[in-house]
Design an enzyme around this catalytic site. Structure first.
Site, short mmCIF file in Angstrom:
data_model
loop_
_atom_site.label_atom_id
_atom_site.label_comp_id
_atom_site.label_asym_id
_atom_site.label_seq_id
_atom_site.Cartn_x
_atom_site.Cartn_y
_atom_site.Cartn_z
N ASP A 79 0.66 -1.34 -0.10
CA ASP A 79 -0.14 0.22 -0.02
C ASP A 79 1.13 1.12 -0.01
OD1 ASP A 79 -1.78 2.07 0.82
OD2 ASP A 79 -3.21 0.67 1.48
N ASN A 120 5.23 9.40 -0.43
CA ASN A 120 6.18 8.46 -0.21
C ASN A 120 6.97 8.08 -1.66
OD1 ASN A 120 5.92 7.88 2.18
ND2 ASN A 120 3.98 6.80 1.92
N ARG A 122 15.66 10.12 -2.80
CA ARG A 122 16.77 9.22 -2.45
C ARG A 122 17.63 8.62 -3.48
NH1 ARG A 122 17.27 4.17 -0.89
NH2 ARG A 122 15.25 3.86 -1.41
N TYR A 141 -11.01 13.03 -4.90
CA TYR A 141 -10.18 12.64 -5.72
C TYR A 141 -9.57 13.90 -6.35
CZ TYR A 141 -8.85 10.42 -10.35
OH TYR A 141 -8.41 9.95 -11.45
N TYR A 174 8.69 19.30 -4.55
CA TYR A 174 10.05 18.30 -4.60
C TYR A 174 10.88 18.80 -5.94
CZ TYR A 174 9.06 15.02 -0.72
OH TYR A 174 9.19 14.71 0.37
N THR A 196 -9.90 7.36 -20.03
CA THR A 196 -8.85 6.50 -20.96
C THR A 196 -9.81 5.22 -20.67
OG1 THR A 196 -6.97 7.62 -20.63
CG2 THR A 196 -6.88 5.18 -21.20
N ARG A 248 -17.33 2.88 -14.36
CA ARG A 248 -17.03 3.90 -15.48
C ARG A 248 -17.81 3.64 -16.65
NH1 ARG A 248 -10.33 4.59 -14.82
NH2 ARG A 248 -10.42 2.61 -14.23
P1 NAD Z 1 -7.17 1.53 -11.87
O1 NAD Z 1 -8.40 1.75 -10.64
O2 NAD Z 1 -7.65 0.45 -12.56
O3 NAD Z 1 -5.85 1.24 -11.25
C1 NAD Z 1 -5.45 1.95 -9.84
C2 NAD Z 1 -4.53 0.76 -9.37
O4 NAD Z 1 -3.81 1.34 -8.30
C3 NAD Z 1 -5.22 -0.54 -9.14
O5 NAD Z 1 -4.34 -1.63 -9.20
C4 NAD Z 1 -5.19 -0.52 -7.52
O6 NAD Z 1 -5.20 -1.55 -6.72
C5 NAD Z 1 -4.04 0.50 -7.15
N1 NAD Z 1 -4.15 1.18 -5.83
C6 NAD Z 1 -4.94 1.85 -5.28
N2 NAD Z 1 -4.91 2.43 -4.48
C7 NAD Z 1 -3.57 1.96 -3.97
C8 NAD Z 1 -2.73 1.98 -2.82
N3 NAD Z 1 -3.07 2.78 -1.71
N4 NAD Z 1 -1.47 1.41 -2.89
C9 NAD Z 1 -1.26 0.61 -3.69
N5 NAD Z 1 -2.02 0.61 -4.82
C10 NAD Z 1 -3.28 1.22 -4.94
O7 NAD Z 1 -7.15 2.80 -12.35
P2 NAD Z 1 -6.52 3.27 -13.81
O8 NAD Z 1 -7.71 3.67 -14.80
O9 NAD Z 1 -5.52 2.22 -14.18
O10 NAD Z 1 -5.80 4.60 -13.45
C11 NAD Z 1 -4.51 4.60 -13.07
C12 NAD Z 1 -4.02 6.08 -12.78
O11 NAD Z 1 -4.39 6.91 -13.78
C13 NAD Z 1 -4.86 6.58 -11.35
O12 NAD Z 1 -3.84 7.34 -10.64
C14 NAD Z 1 -5.72 7.57 -12.03
O13 NAD Z 1 -5.96 8.50 -11.12
C15 NAD Z 1 -5.28 7.89 -13.14
N6 NAD Z 1 -6.02 8.38 -14.43
C16 NAD Z 1 -6.78 7.61 -15.10
C17 NAD Z 1 -7.76 7.84 -15.69
C18 NAD Z 1 -8.57 7.00 -16.63
O14 NAD Z 1 -9.52 7.28 -17.54
N7 NAD Z 1 -8.22 5.75 -16.53
C19 NAD Z 1 -8.00 9.30 -16.22
C20 NAD Z 1 -7.22 10.14 -15.28
C21 NAD Z 1 -6.30 9.76 -14.42
N1 UDP Z 2 -22.04 7.83 -16.83
C1 UDP Z 2 -23.37 7.61 -17.27
N2 UDP Z 2 -23.75 6.11 -16.93
C2 UDP Z 2 -23.09 5.46 -16.13
C3 UDP Z 2 -21.65 5.82 -15.69
C4 UDP Z 2 -21.30 6.99 -15.96
O1 UDP Z 2 -24.13 8.30 -17.84
O2 UDP Z 2 -23.39 4.09 -16.06
C5 UDP Z 2 -21.70 9.36 -17.04
C6 UDP Z 2 -21.29 9.98 -15.82
O3 UDP Z 2 -22.23 10.60 -15.26
C7 UDP Z 2 -20.27 11.15 -16.40
C8 UDP Z 2 -19.71 10.33 -17.78
O4 UDP Z 2 -20.56 9.12 -17.82
O5 UDP Z 2 -21.04 12.03 -17.09
C9 UDP Z 2 -18.20 9.78 -17.54
O6 UDP Z 2 -18.36 8.90 -16.23
P1 UDP Z 2 -17.12 8.15 -15.55
O7 UDP Z 2 -17.44 7.73 -14.33
O8 UDP Z 2 -16.70 7.04 -16.52
O9 UDP Z 2 -15.78 9.35 -15.58
P2 UDP Z 2 -15.74 10.83 -15.12
O10 UDP Z 2 -17.25 11.32 -14.73
O11 UDP Z 2 -14.77 10.41 -13.95
O12 UDP Z 2 -15.15 11.62 -16.03
#
Ligand code: NAD
Ligand code: UDP
Length: 314
Positions: A57, A98, A105, A144, A158, A174, A185
């Site tokens: 973690d 962290n 380091r 978030y 940093y 993404t 999502r």
């Molecule tokens: P995801 O939830 O699939 O992956 C996040 C990973 O982080 C998971 O494997 C989870 O187990 C791990 N994790 C969460 N809390 C943790 C902790 N305290 N210690 C160790 N591991 C931990 O999400 P993702 O879509 O792959 O997103 C990855 C990163 O990209 C995230 O930082 C997210 O904020 C950022 N991001 C993603 C999107 C997107 O659309 N997918 C958009 C903007 C930013």
């Molecule tokens: N959304 C939706 N139906 C769903 C899930 C999400 O209409 O079942 C909508 C949500 O309200 C938002 C958009 O789709 O307007 C994208 O949502 P998501 O949770 O994927 O990402 P974020 O809001 O963080 O961009």
């Protein structure tokens, strides 16, 4: 050959990033606590001689050696990050602290996976990196949004105070294979709902917009940013903007005859109404722009979920 730490590597984006880095011949150390990640995502790498997994973690300090750190650990779906807002903030703030400590380091370059959510419900469209955002600090998305904003502040602190080599990527929505089917999502929700013949849940009237980037394009952008000298913040996303209702209709057309129809549910509080990245900076500095069209990316994601939902062990 570099030693590269990927926190959050068992998650959706992280597992694709690890695949790319191993393919380039690097040694990869994945840190993950499996909160939203899964063992299945990293199973293909487990026997790879250059891959190491540490169940950890990031809120807790750890000593590691590395040349580069991609810091992705943080739940990304509103459903998951709102589950325990305090833990989400701790993950963003203490987790980033962290990881920055390791970078300082061992003199590693560190890239923070930040988010378009730092712009909140934006009044500027498309969003440029110079826009400061419109975030509600006490709303349901604050843990978030504000967590990532604080993480960005730590990263530049940093950089400026401790001379750490940093990069901030502001990632826009993404999607792709290896999202969790119950991730919450929109792309995974809609595809899984239609594949299961369930009704497709559009929140609000569906006029809100998002701009969806396929995961291979995003990973390419992250690696280019890491390999550059730029500290960002830099938007990475696909500027092709669609309304959520258009997305729903497109997915219904691509998976016909399952009996699913669109139903409307309440729009969650503080749901951003418009989102589209200005990627001028990434184009100029990294020579990067997305290549995968929404149709092609959705097609690959639908194939993935069709296969996943057909498995007997899920
Ligand atoms: P995801 O939830 O699939 O992956 C996040 C990973 O982080 C998971 O494997 C989870 O187990 C791990 N994790 C969460 N809390 C943790 C902790 N305290 N210690 C160790 N591991 C931990 O999400 P993702 O879509 O792959 O997103 C990855 C990163 O990209 C995230 O930082 C997210 O904020 C950022 N991001 C993603 C999107 C997107 O659309 N997918 C958009 C903007 C930013
Ligand atoms: N959304 C939706 N139906 C769903 C899930 C999400 O209409 O079942 C909508 C949500 O309200 C938002 C958009 O789709 O307007 C994208 O949502 P998501 O949770 O994927 O990402 P974020 O809001 O963080 O961009």
């Amino acid at each position: 050959m570099k030693t590269i730490v990927v926190s959050g590597g068992a998650g959706f984006i992280g597992s694709h990033l690890i695949e790319a880095l191993l393919g380039q011949g690097h040694v990869v150390v994945c840190l993950d606590n499996f909160f939203t990640g899964s063992k299945r995502n990293i199973l293909p790498f487990m026997n790879h001689p250059n891959f190491e997994f540490i169940r950890h973690d990031v809120v807790v300090p750890i000593l590691l050696e590395a040349d580069q750190i991609y810091h992705l650990a943080c739940p990304a779906s509103p459903v998951h990050y709102q589950n325990n807002p305090i833990k989400t903030l701790k993950t963003s703030v203490l987790g980033t602290l962290n990881m920055l400590g390791i970078a300082k380091r061992v003199k590693a370059r560190i890239l923070l996976a930040s988010t378009s959510e730092v712009y909140g419900d934006p009044e500027v469209h498309p969003q440029t990196e110079s826009y400061y955002g419109n975030v509600n600090p006490v709303g349901p998305r604050a843990c978030y949004d504000e967590g990532k904003r604080a993480a960005e502040t730590l990263v530049v602190g940093y950089r400026d105070y401790n001379r750490v080599n940093v990069a901030i990527a502001r990632i826009f929505n993404t999607y792709g294979p290896r999202m969790l089917p119950n991730d919450g999502r929109v792309v995974s929700n809609f595809i899984c709902q239609v594949l299961k013949g369930e009704n497709l849940t559009v929140y609000g009237d569906g006029s809100q917009t998002r701009s969806f980037c396929y995961v291979s394009d995003l990973v390419d952008g992250l690696v280019r940013l890491m390999e550059s000298n730029d500290s960002g913040p830099m938007n990475l996303g696909n500027p092709h903007e669609v309304t959520i209702i258009e997305l729903a209709q497109r997915i219904l057309q691509m998976i016909p005859h399952t009996g699913s129809v669109i139903i409307f549910k309440d729009l969650p509080q503080d749901d951003p109404m418009r989102r589209k990245p200005d990627i001028g900076l990434a184009k100029k500095v990294l020579g990067w722009e997305p290549k995968v069209s929404l149709d092609r990316g959705l097609g690959a994601t639908i194939d993935y979920f069709r296969n996943e939902l057909g498995r007997v062990d899920v």
